[in-house]
Design a protein around this motif. Structure first.
Motif, PDB file in Angstrom:
ATOM      1  N   ASP A  12       0.813  -1.211   0.000  1.00  0.00           N
ATOM      2  CA  ASP A  12       0.000   0.000   0.000  1.00  0.00           C
ATOM      3  C   ASP A  12       0.849   1.263   0.000  1.00  0.00           C
ATOM      4  N   SER A  13       2.164   1.117   0.199  1.00  0.00           N
ATOM      5  CA  SER A  13       3.035   2.293   0.251  1.00  0.00           C
ATOM      6  C   SER A  13       4.437   1.904  -0.204  1.00  0.00           C
ATOM      7  N   TYR A  14       4.987   2.687  -1.133  1.00  0.00           N
ATOM      8  CA  TYR A  14       6.324   2.395  -1.629  1.00  0.00           C
ATOM      9  C   TYR A  14       7.163   3.665  -1.780  1.00  0.00           C
ATOM     10  N   HIS A  15       6.604   4.671  -2.428  1.00  0.00           N
ATOM     11  CA  HIS A  15       7.341   5.910  -2.684  1.00  0.00           C
ATOM     12  C   HIS A  15       7.241   6.902  -1.519  1.00  0.00           C
ATOM     13  N   GLU A  16       6.313   6.673  -0.608  1.00  0.00           N
ATOM     14  CA  GLU A  16       6.072   7.611   0.477  1.00  0.00           C
ATOM     15  C   GLU A  16       7.142   7.500   1.557  1.00  0.00           C
ATOM     16  N   THR A  17       7.037   8.372   2.562  1.00  0.00           N
ATOM     17  CA  THR A  17       7.975   8.350   3.684  1.00  0.00           C
ATOM     18  C   THR A  17       7.280   7.769   4.906  1.00  0.00           C
ATOM     19  N   ASN A  18       7.365   6.465   5.081  1.00  0.00           N
ATOM     20  CA  ASN A  18       6.781   5.792   6.245  1.00  0.00           C
ATOM     21  C   ASN A  18       7.385   4.398   6.358  1.00  0.00           C
ATOM     22  N   GLY A  19       7.058   3.704   7.424  1.00  0.00           N
ATOM     23  CA  GLY A  19       7.652   2.409   7.699  1.00  0.00           C
ATOM     24  C   GLY A  19       7.296   1.339   6.682  1.00  0.00           C
ATOM     25  N   ARG A  74      -3.215   8.355  -0.192  1.00  0.00           N
ATOM     26  CA  ARG A  74      -4.668   8.322  -0.244  1.00  0.00           C
ATOM     27  C   ARG A  74      -5.160   6.881  -0.355  1.00  0.00           C
ATOM     28  N   PHE A  75      -6.428   6.689  -0.009  1.00  0.00           N
ATOM     29  CA  PHE A  75      -7.121   5.433  -0.292  1.00  0.00           C
ATOM     30  C   PHE A  75      -7.993   5.707  -1.501  1.00  0.00           C
ATOM     31  N   ASP A  76      -7.777   4.948  -2.570  1.00  0.00           N
ATOM     32  CA  ASP A  76      -8.450   5.184  -3.850  1.00  0.00           C
ATOM     33  C   ASP A  76      -9.635   4.229  -3.997  1.00  0.00           C
ATOM     34  N   PHE A  77     -10.864   4.785  -3.983  1.00  0.00           N
ATOM     35  CA  PHE A  77     -12.055   3.951  -4.154  1.00  0.00           C
ATOM     36  C   PHE A  77     -12.098   3.302  -5.542  1.00  0.00           C
ATOM     37  N   LEU A  78     -11.421   3.892  -6.519  1.00  0.00           N
ATOM     38  CA  LEU A  78     -11.470   3.389  -7.892  1.00  0.00           C
ATOM     39  C   LEU A  78     -10.261   2.512  -8.239  1.00  0.00           C
ATOM     40  N   MET A  79      -9.462   2.134  -7.265  1.00  0.00           N
ATOM     41  CA  MET A  79      -8.299   1.301  -7.551  1.00  0.00           C
ATOM     42  C   MET A  79      -8.689  -0.028  -8.193  1.00  0.00           C
ATOM     43  N   TRP A  80      -9.916  -0.469  -7.905  1.00  0.00           N
ATOM     44  CA  TRP A  80     -10.366  -1.750  -8.454  1.00  0.00           C
ATOM     45  C   TRP A  80     -10.423  -1.743  -9.974  1.00  0.00           C
ATOM     46  N   ARG A  81     -10.403  -0.545 -10.586  1.00  0.00           N
ATOM     47  CA  ARG A  81     -10.400  -0.480 -12.048  1.00  0.00           C
ATOM     48  C   ARG A  81      -9.140  -1.126 -12.633  1.00  0.00           C
ATOM     49  N   ASN A  82      -8.116  -1.312 -11.796  1.00  0.00           N
ATOM     50  CA  ASN A  82      -6.842  -1.887 -12.243  1.00  0.00           C
ATOM     51  C   ASN A  82      -6.742  -3.385 -12.003  1.00  0.00           C
ATOM     52  N   LEU A  83      -7.827  -4.002 -11.535  1.00  0.00           N
ATOM     53  CA  LEU A  83      -7.784  -5.430 -11.204  1.00  0.00           C
ATOM     54  C   LEU A  83      -7.358  -6.280 -12.396  1.00  0.00           C
ATOM     55  N   LYS A  84      -7.922  -6.024 -13.564  1.00  0.00           N
ATOM     56  CA  LYS A  84      -7.622  -6.844 -14.740  1.00  0.00           C
ATOM     57  C   LYS A  84      -6.135  -6.781 -15.086  1.00  0.00           C
ATOM     58  N   ASN A  85      -5.571  -5.574 -15.099  1.00  0.00           N
ATOM     59  CA  ASN A  85      -4.155  -5.425 -15.437  1.00  0.00           C
ATOM     60  C   ASN A  85      -3.243  -6.050 -14.370  1.00  0.00           C
ATOM     61  N   ILE A 106      -4.601  -1.213  -2.648  1.00  0.00           N
ATOM     62  CA  ILE A 106      -3.738  -2.168  -3.358  1.00  0.00           C
ATOM     63  C   ILE A 106      -3.825  -3.551  -2.711  1.00  0.00           C
ATOM     64  N   GLY A 107      -3.866  -3.600  -1.391  1.00  0.00           N
ATOM     65  CA  GLY A 107      -3.930  -4.868  -0.678  1.00  0.00           C
ATOM     66  C   GLY A 107      -5.190  -5.657  -0.984  1.00  0.00           C
ATOM     67  N   GLN A 108      -6.304  -4.964  -1.116  1.00  0.00           N
ATOM     68  CA  GLN A 108      -7.560  -5.644  -1.427  1.00  0.00           C
ATOM     69  C   GLN A 108      -7.500  -6.306  -2.804  1.00  0.00           C
ATOM     70  N   ILE A 109      -6.881  -5.611  -3.760  1.00  0.00           N
ATOM     71  CA  ILE A 109      -6.716  -6.198  -5.088  1.00  0.00           C
ATOM     72  C   ILE A 109      -5.822  -7.435  -5.007  1.00  0.00           C
ATOM     73  N   GLY A 110      -4.737  -7.326  -4.238  1.00  0.00           N
ATOM     74  CA  GLY A 110      -3.841  -8.471  -4.081  1.00  0.00           C
ATOM     75  C   GLY A 110      -4.547  -9.677  -3.490  1.00  0.00           C
ATOM     76  N   ALA A 111      -5.393  -9.449  -2.502  1.00  0.00           N
ATOM     77  CA  ALA A 111      -6.128 -10.549  -1.878  1.00  0.00           C
ATOM     78  C   ALA A 111      -7.060 -11.217  -2.892  1.00  0.00           C
ATOM     79  N   ARG A 112      -7.706 -10.401  -3.714  1.00  0.00           N
ATOM     80  CA  ARG A 112      -8.604 -10.949  -4.739  1.00  0.00           C
ATOM     81  C   ARG A 112      -7.824 -11.775  -5.762  1.00  0.00           C
ATOM     82  N   ILE A 113      -6.656 -11.297  -6.149  1.00  0.00           N
ATOM     83  CA  ILE A 113      -5.847 -12.004  -7.146  1.00  0.00           C
ATOM     84  C   ILE A 113      -5.359 -13.339  -6.602  1.00  0.00           C
ATOM     85  N   ALA A 114      -4.968 -13.382  -5.327  1.00  0.00           N
ATOM     86  CA  ALA A 114      -4.567 -14.655  -4.722  1.00  0.00           C
ATOM     87  C   ALA A 114      -5.706 -15.662  -4.817  1.00  0.00           C
TER      88      ALA A 114
END
Length: 402
Positions: A12-19, A74-85, A106-114
């Motif tokens: 859920d985070s890669y480019h940001e500044t956090n743990g 941010r949390f993106d409500f429309l991130m699911w549009r990327n599920l197919k890709n 991002i994590g929710q998409i990953g769980a669905r793909i698994a």
């Protein structure tokens, strides 16, 4: 399947500044160093896919439809549009398992793909979301009477924990950064849970980077200046130090967040650097004399290891993950309440000989925290997870053949 499992990592985070971002970048770097095929799916400025030796990276641009979690996230409500890709990327990569960092977009998409690929799902715990929910509710409802505010915030925290544990039950294998959270996940989900700690680069973070010679005792903090970090308590510490006749000190606060303006208005002896990276961050750590971390919600506390690697003893609370990194009165101090925290700061400032011993012990302890050892253990747990999956599938095949 090769010796190393092919992991599709959804963070859920890669480019940001956090743990989470910090750990994700180091896991990817480990896979690259070891030439392990590794797929990293994350948010980025643009939607794109690229290859870097053994690393395949897929980035999706977040939309404006959602809500802010931090200033840079941010949390993106429309991130699911990327599920197919994302699904196609995981298929092309031939993932053996999916690892996600929590119940993010991002994590929710990953769980669905698994689920769609019928491969094991691994979930790591990085953030005490329930604690964050409680702290932010408490700030949001500060206009209410204190008792009512705390009651509602407590209700929100409890229910956030229940919801988070329900999500983690989806995983075949879980990771947690400290022993308390390992126990919480084991009992709350009844799923195998392993310890996944953190490492630190002791060349980047080193006492040798210190260049301050003005004899001012610098009290440092690095991280988000946000409510869940309990940073307003720093103003109480300053007041107590001044009341105790201490004046030769200065706070050095590295980071940004919603509490920065409040702190700038209430701290008289403080330097605010904003977010620092690279050599500037290393020097900031090394120029600190004590690292103060009043947070009660952190699951681990990467900044604690970075401070210790820089030869800076830490003062932490007895709540959350940082207390597992500090040996009380050896390389730092652990406070059970706010009064003890203030006393610990005064003692560290006053006892120069003990302070110097703690500096050396902090550095020594950090030198034993290797990222490579952390991720070698993670990959061993991946293999155990896949072996368990294979045993289950074999039993199911025998049962179906009867």
């Amino acid at each position: 399947m090769s010796h190393h499992p092919r992991v599709a990592f959804f963070t859920d985070s890669y480019h940001e500044t956090n743990g989470v971002a910090h750990t994700s970048r180091h896991l990817e770097a480990f896979a690259k160093r070891e030439h392990i095929p590794f797929l990293c799916v994350r948010a980025g400025k643009e939607s794109e896919k690229f290859q870097d030796e053994s690393i395949t990276a897929v980035e999706f641009k977040r939309s404006s439809i959602g809500f802010g979690l931090e200033r840079d996230m941010r949390f993106d409500f429309l991130m699911w549009r990327n599920l197919k890709n994302a699904l196609q990327a995981a298929r092309d990569f031939r993932a053996d398992l999916v690892h996600i960092t929590g119940p993010s977009d991002i994590g929710q998409i990953g769980a669905r793909i698994a689920f769609l690929l019928k491969v094991p799902l691994v979930i790591s715990w990085h953030t005490n979301l329930h604690d964050y929910a409680g702290k932010r509710l408490e700030k949001l409802l500060a206009f209410l009477p204190e008792t009512q505010c705390k009651t509602i915030a407590g209700w929100g925290e409890r229910n956030a924990l229940k919801a988070t544990l329900r999500f983690y039950k989806l995983g075949r294998q879980l990771f947690a950064p400290n022993e308390e959270l390992v126990d919480l996940l084991k009992h709350g989900t009844e799923k195998p849970t392993s310890l996944m700690q953190r490492g630190v680069d002791t060349e980047i973070f080193s006492p040798l980077k210190r260049d301050s010679e003005d004899n001012i005792f610098r009290l440092g903090f690095v991280g988000r200046l946000s409510p869940e970090k309990n940073v307003r308590f720093l103003a109480e510490i300053e007041k107590s130090l001044l009341d105790a006749g201490k004046s030769n000190f200065r706070f050095l606060l590295v980071g940004d967040g919603s509490e920065r303006s409040w702190l700038e208005n209430h701290l008289r002896h403080a330097t605010f650097t904003g977010i620092l990276k690279g050599e500037a961050l290393s020097k900031a750590y090394a120029n600190m004399d004590a690292f103060l971390f009043p947070s009660q919600t952190d699951a681990f506390g990467n900044v604690i290891l970075e401070a210790m690697a820089s030869g800076v003893p830490c003062i932490v609370t007895d709540q959350g993950g940082p207390k597992f990194l500090v040996q009380h009165k050896v390389n730092g101090l652990i406070a059970r309440n706010e009064r003890e925290f203030v006393t610990a700061v005064i003692d560290m400032m006053s006892q120069s000989q003990n302070h110097e011993h703690m500096r050396l012990a902090a550095r020594q302890a950090a030198c034993g925290a290797s990222w490579d050892r952390v991720f070698e253990k993670v990959y061993e747990d991946y293999r155990v997870c896949l072996h368990s999956q294979n045993l289950i599938e074999t039993r199911n095949q025998f049962a179906a053949a009867r």
